[in-house]
Scaffold this motif. Structure first.
Motif, short mmCIF file in Angstrom:
data_model
loop_
_atom_site.label_atom_id
_atom_site.label_comp_id
_atom_site.label_asym_id
_atom_site.label_seq_id
_atom_site.Cartn_x
_atom_site.Cartn_y
_atom_site.Cartn_z
N GLY A 85 0.80 -0.85 0.52
CA GLY A 85 -0.25 -0.12 0.43
C GLY A 85 0.88 1.44 0.51
O GLY A 85 0.25 2.19 0.23
N ARG A 86 2.37 1.17 -0.56
CA ARG A 86 3.15 2.31 -0.02
C ARG A 86 3.75 2.52 -1.39
O ARG A 86 3.74 1.33 -2.29
CB ARG A 86 3.99 1.87 0.67
CG ARG A 86 3.28 2.04 2.51
CD ARG A 86 4.39 1.97 3.71
NE ARG A 86 5.69 2.66 4.19
CZ ARG A 86 6.25 2.84 4.65
NH1 ARG A 86 6.42 2.27 5.90
NH2 ARG A 86 6.98 4.33 5.04
N THR A 87 4.57 4.13 -1.72
CA THR A 87 4.54 3.73 -2.68
C THR A 87 6.27 3.83 -2.72
O THR A 87 7.42 3.59 -1.56
CB THR A 87 4.85 5.34 -3.50
OG1 THR A 87 5.73 5.88 -2.30
CG2 THR A 87 3.72 6.32 -3.57
N VAL A 88 7.20 3.21 -3.87
CA VAL A 88 8.33 2.98 -3.33
C VAL A 88 8.76 3.94 -3.27
O VAL A 88 10.36 3.26 -2.39
CB VAL A 88 9.00 2.79 -5.48
CG1 VAL A 88 8.78 1.13 -5.73
CG2 VAL A 88 9.07 3.89 -5.70
N THR A 89 8.89 4.69 -3.06
CA THR A 89 9.39 6.26 -2.29
C THR A 89 9.56 6.08 -0.78
O THR A 89 10.33 6.41 -0.41
CB THR A 89 9.05 7.76 -2.96
OG1 THR A 89 9.36 7.84 -4.09
CG2 THR A 89 10.50 9.25 -2.58
N ALA A 90 8.59 5.89 -0.11
CA ALA A 90 8.55 6.02 0.79
C ALA A 90 8.71 4.51 1.00
O ALA A 90 9.47 5.24 2.23
CB ALA A 90 7.19 5.84 1.25
N ILE A 91 9.27 3.93 0.85
CA ILE A 91 9.43 2.38 1.56
C ILE A 91 11.54 3.00 1.44
O ILE A 91 11.60 1.90 2.35
CB ILE A 91 9.33 1.12 0.13
CG1 ILE A 91 7.85 0.77 0.06
CG2 ILE A 91 10.70 0.08 0.59
CD1 ILE A 91 7.21 0.60 -0.99
#
Length: 201
Positions: A85-91
């Motif tokens: 549920g998260r974007t790759v940037t947030a991860i």
């Protein structure tokens, strides 16, 4: 006199048909498509997706990982990191922040989706092949309709609706085929998010 009345009646009849036809033309939907694009610009990672984690000059953190059914990935030294549920940037940002505890300098981390497995869309209603589709890349409404074999002869192409449920809530997004294809209003041909349902009445 009778001939003149007949001509007037024929003219009125023709005008009536023209007015009726123009009244049936699809109207451009009043919807903020640009806001929709901004809200869902980045792909949200899901279970089964394979991520490529790269840390500059740090082989210990650089590896390929699969998102587990519970949404987590396991990164060496750090442990479990929520990815679903998260974007790759947030991860990438969370991995860098967690890794900073073990290094003198915060590592530079990037995350990319190497393999897309959680992405799926549904096309229902008056199409040739309704059902669930799992393309290997994100697709638009027009591409989804093509995958479903196009409209049946009973379809109403100008009353298509995209049903979307995400972190921003549930909404019904209009899709007027004439506006997109004949008038070139491509901003309405939105990229579909995972679990979107395209309904063709």
């Amino acid at each position: 006199m009778r001939s003149r009345c007949a001509r007037i009646a024929l003219l009125c009849s023709a005008l009536g048909v023209l007015v009726a036809h123009s009244g049936c033309r699809a109207r451009a939907p009043r919807y903020d498509f640009e806001a929709e694009r901004r809200a869902t610009r980045a792909y949200a990672v899901g279970p089964g997706d394979v991520l490529e984690v790269r840390a500059w000059k740090n082989e210990a953190l650089s590896q390929r990982v699969t998102v587990r059914p519970d949404g987590f990935i396991t990164v060496p030294l750090i442990g479990d990191v929520m990815a679903g549920g998260r974007t790759v940037t947030a991860i990438a940002e969370e991995i860098a922040n967690q890794a900073a505890k073990f290094y003198h300098e915060k590592p530079v981390v990037s995350v990319e989706v190497a393999e897309l497995h959680s992405y799926r869309v549904f096309v229902m209603g008056e199409v040739s092949r309704p059902g669930e589709f799992t393309p290997r890349a994100q697709i638009t409404v027009l591409q989804a309709l093509a995958l479903a074999g196009g409209f049946t002869r009973f379809a109403d192409p100008d009353a298509v609706v995209i049903v979307r449920r995400d972190a921003h809530g549930e909404r019904r997004i209009p899709f007027v085929f004439e506006e997109v294809v004949e008038k070139g209003n491509l901003r309405a041909d939105l990229p579909l998010q995972t679990n979107d349902t395209v309904v063709v009445p």
